[in-house]
Design a protein around this motif. Structure first.
Motif, PDB file in Angstrom:
ATOM      1  N   UNK A 135     -45.091  -5.423 -15.139  1.00 42.21           N
ATOM      2  CA  UNK A 135     -45.205  -4.004 -14.822  1.00 42.21           C
ATOM      3  C   UNK A 135     -46.634  -3.493 -14.970  1.00 42.21           C
ATOM      4  N   UNK A 136     -47.474  -4.205 -15.749  1.00 42.97           N
ATOM      5  CA  UNK A 136     -48.862  -3.772 -15.937  1.00 42.97           C
ATOM      6  C   UNK A 136     -49.586  -3.683 -14.594  1.00 42.97           C
ATOM      7  N   UNK A 137     -49.171  -4.476 -13.626  1.00 42.41           N
ATOM      8  CA  UNK A 137     -49.825  -4.489 -12.312  1.00 42.41           C
ATOM      9  C   UNK A 137     -49.204  -3.515 -11.327  1.00 42.41           C
ATOM     10  N   UNK A 138     -48.283  -2.680 -11.770  1.00 43.85           N
ATOM     11  CA  UNK A 138     -47.682  -1.704 -10.862  1.00 43.85           C
ATOM     12  C   UNK A 138     -48.747  -0.763 -10.313  1.00 43.85           C
ATOM     13  N   UNK A 139     -48.647  -0.456  -9.025  1.00 46.31           N
ATOM     14  CA  UNK A 139     -49.676   0.354  -8.368  1.00 46.31           C
ATOM     15  C   UNK A 139     -49.700   1.786  -8.862  1.00 46.31           C
ATOM     16  N   UNK A 140     -48.658   2.219  -9.542  1.00 40.28           N
ATOM     17  CA  UNK A 140     -48.637   3.595 -10.028  1.00 40.28           C
ATOM     18  C   UNK A 140     -49.631   3.793 -11.173  1.00 40.28           C
ATOM     19  N   UNK A 141     -50.058   2.677 -11.785  1.00 35.70           N
ATOM     20  CA  UNK A 141     -51.069   2.754 -12.843  1.00 35.70           C
ATOM     21  C   UNK A 141     -52.456   2.598 -12.231  1.00 35.70           C
ATOM     22  N   UNK A 142     -53.404   3.407 -12.689  1.00 33.47           N
ATOM     23  CA  UNK A 142     -54.779   3.336 -12.192  1.00 33.47           C
ATOM     24  C   UNK A 142     -55.433   2.019 -12.578  1.00 33.47           C
TER      25      UNK A 142
END
Length: 682
Positions: A135-142
């Motif tokens: 989840x760390x690579x989810x696009x919702x995170x900057x």
């Protein structure tokens, strides 16, 4: 920057920008910068739901808590950081706003320690099931947030955590976890049980991450644990009263499908959904029905079946209580239903029970709640045996020279003598329809011919959150001079849980074992306790239990080789068909269970207190005349009625509406019957 870029393009046109960047390399770099800036603009403008905000906040909160070098050693008051940023997260309308507050959290954590030591060796998939950091690579995170989280992950090395430890802190093989710095410090006083919004979310995030990283059975839940977070976070934020809040906690914990959870999730202020009080009737689920196995109400007999309760069918009751019950399989679900359907929150509460008797006739009974019979009020045994004579036995010899051991009664100090008495029998029946006293270990050391591994235990590694390691449990001694060579028969049912199931696995390592009965509860392994709030406690099976073959015992439990259940007829006639089947398997076909003990006569007086009438009823009475009298406390006779029993039953109404308020005495006398009870006229 994004605003400037939009104005520049709008005012001067894209052609001016391209003409200005006459150098192709410069143009490529600027176009790349343009795309990057445009994506940042889009991210900052992207709307985000409340569930998404809470989901990513909880994920970051738990990850940093366990993996950041300063937070995982309690150098930072991480709970306080969450409480501080939650109001801002609540007001954030876009992904950009959420990322700003996550940035604030990461700044409060400070820089994680950088290391040059090599990372831990790669683990096989079954030992890192809970290490899910994709989840760390989810696009919702900057990108800068992802970079910070990657830095924490890449520099993590296994170490002692301040918020979770093994119970001894010297060995990890117990699988029993403690949380020395992790019980929520909720902003409630001793008379309150309802934390405010921020602290409710703190509790949820802490519990969710605890289960996410350290529950060994995440992968066999019905619903992904991530989905549970998305579903429950807004509900926990918005719940407006303490009772609904408690029921939300019950529903959340039930998602683990772990019968240990069901026994451990409770409140010191509120009752479980069924309530503490019920009529003096005990049920068992058999033949697809909820059947009376014990009753102190004279008009309701063992073997009768419950058809409806307070106007709801059994299926409707199951649907209404299912969300609150943490059960790994249907057998243990029905076990909990037998208790929970009858429960109410106030003593003296009335229930309307429609009962089907042995002739198929329906009767309506209006009953009142007293103490819950499942808490052993003295009338009921803790565990049910159709033949009551078994309830007091430690061990004995049954017909055909077959050994019998009641594991719920046998004490460790008696194991040697038991084996001395039964070790030469051709078969021994171990009755584990109960909770043993930890004797299986000593028994196996006497019975095993040589050391044998009987269980593979999956232990959470508290120094490396999300990962586990194997421990292998074995018993026995080399060259045992007197190993057991006969047949072992295990009696099991839905009451067989936890240590009882582990005891079965110990016996199953023997060469000639047959399991008779019904599927067990499917909750094994040590239990860890966690305080959700000041008044709500929960817990879960914190160690995974597997057969040496690799089969998981959780939820499935112990599956019988020969399925045999108690029946309405067996309960009615006090015949233990499970034990009889075991005797048959042992080669004893001419005799069955020991002669049943005659059930004592049962009398009841209801309602009590009364206003107009009371009914004196009885069952299991000898055939003949029964006399029912009513006196005042001085012994003055007020009424006397003779009645004749029919199939052991009788029922006598007494008119009390013309009596003064006060206490009176009811007496019932028959040839082998004597019963006295006080009643109150209101």
């Amino acid at each position: 920057i994004g605003t400037f870029l939009r104005l520049f393009v709008r005012c001067h046109g894209l052609s001016l920008l391209i003409n200005y960047c006459y150098n192709r390399t410069v143009m490529k770099k600027l176009l790349l910068l343009f795309v990057l800036l445009l994506s940042l603009v889009q991210l900052n403008a992207q709307t985000i739901s409340r569930a998404q905000k809470y989901y990513y906040t909880a994920k970051v909160f738990g990850f940093v808590k366990y993996f950041h070098s300063r937070v995982s050693t309690c150098a930072v008051n991480w709970d306080s950081v969450l409480i501080t940023v939650l109001p801002g997260i609540d007001t954030a309308l876009t992904a950009g706003g959420l990322n700003d507050w996550i940035d604030t959290m990461l700044l409060a954590a400070g820089p994680t320690a950088l290391t040059s030591t090599p990372p831990p060796a790669a683990l096989p998939p079954e030992l890192r099931r809970n290490l899910n950091l994709g989840w760390i690579n989810d696009s919702i995170l900057r990108s800068e947030v992802r970079t910070d989280l990657d830095t924490i992950s890449n520099n993590f090395r296994p170490h002692d955590e301040c918020s979770i430890q093994n119970n001894t802190h010297t060995t990890s093989y117990e699988g029993w976890l403690v949380f020395p710095n992790d019980n929520p410090e909720l902003n409630v006083n001793s008379s309150s049980s309802f934390p405010d919004r921020a602290y409710r979310l703190l509790m949820l995030f802490k519990y969710w991450n605890l289960v996410s990283y350290f529950y060994p059975n995440n992968y066999i839940m019905d619903n992904p644990w991530d989905s549970s977070l998305v579903h429950y976070a807004p509900l926990f934020a918005d719940v407006s009263d303490p009772v609904t809040f408690y029921y939300l906690c019950e529903k959340l914990t039930s998602e683990l499908h772990d019968a240990h959870v069901e026994g451990l999730t409770h409140s010191s202020v509120y009752f479980q959904p069924p309530g503490l009080f019920s009529p003096p009737v005990r049920l068992v689920y058999t033949e697809g029905q909820y059947v009376v196995e014990k009753s102190s109400i004279g008009t309701i007999l063992p073997g009768d079946a419950l058809v409806s309760l307070d106007g709801l069918s059994m299926a409707q009751w199951e649907d209404s209580l299912r969300p609150y019950i943490s059960a790994g399989n249907l057998n243990v679900f029905h076990r909990f239903m037998c208790e929970y359907m009858l429960g109410r929150t106030t003593i003296g509460a009335a229930e309307a029970m429609v009962i089907e008797d042995s002739t198929g006739t329906y009767h309506t009974h209006n009953v009142t709640c007293s103490l819950n019979p499942y808490y052993n009020t003295g009338f009921f045994y803790d565990y049910f045996y159709p033949n009551d004579s078994l309830s007091a036995i430690n061990w004995t010899t049954l017909p055909c020279d077959i050994g019998y051991v009641n594991m719920g009664n046998l004490q460790d100090s008696n194991v040697a003598q038991m084996y001395s008495d039964l070790g030469n029998k051709s078969a021994i029946i171990f009755d584990i329809r109960n909770y043993p006293n930890g004797t299986a270990w000593s028994i196996a050391n006497l019975m095993y011919a040589n050391p044998m591994v009987f269980s593979h235990d999956l232990i959470p590694d508290v120094t490396y959150p999300g990962t586990f390691f194997w421990a292998y449990d074995s018993l026995g001694y080399y060259s045992n001079p007197a190993p057991y060579t006969g047949k072992i028969i295990l009696l099991i049912n839905e009451q067989t849980q936890s240590q009882a199931e582990y005891s079965c696995m110990i016996f199953e390592a023997m060469p000639d074992v047959v399991k008779v009965g019904t599927q067990t509860a499917g909750a094994d392994g040590n239990v860890s306790y966690w305080q959700m709030t000041q008044d709500i406690q929960t817990g879960y099976s914190s160690m995974g239990i597997y057969y040496p073959s690799g089969a998981n015992a959780q939820r499935t439990g112990i599956v019988p080789d020969v399925v045999t259940e108690v029946t309405r007829d067996g309960i009615r006639n006090k015949r233990d068909y499970v034990l009889e089947k075991a005797l048959s398997i042992a080669g004893c076909t001419t005799l069955s269970t020991p002669a049943p003990v005659q059930a004592p006569a049962i009398c009841s007086v209801s309602p009590n207190p009364a206003i107009d009438f009371v009914t004196v009823a009885g069952a299991n009475a000898e055939a003949g005349i029964v006399t029912v009298t009513l006196t005042d406390v001085t012994g003055r006779m007020l009424s006397s009625v003779n009645t004749t029993t029919q199939n052991g039953r009788f029922s006598v109404p007494i008119d009390v509406k013309n009596l003064a308020s006060g206490v009176y005495i009811v007496q019932v006398r028959g040839e082998q019957l004597s019963f006295t009870s006080k009643i109150t006229r209101e």
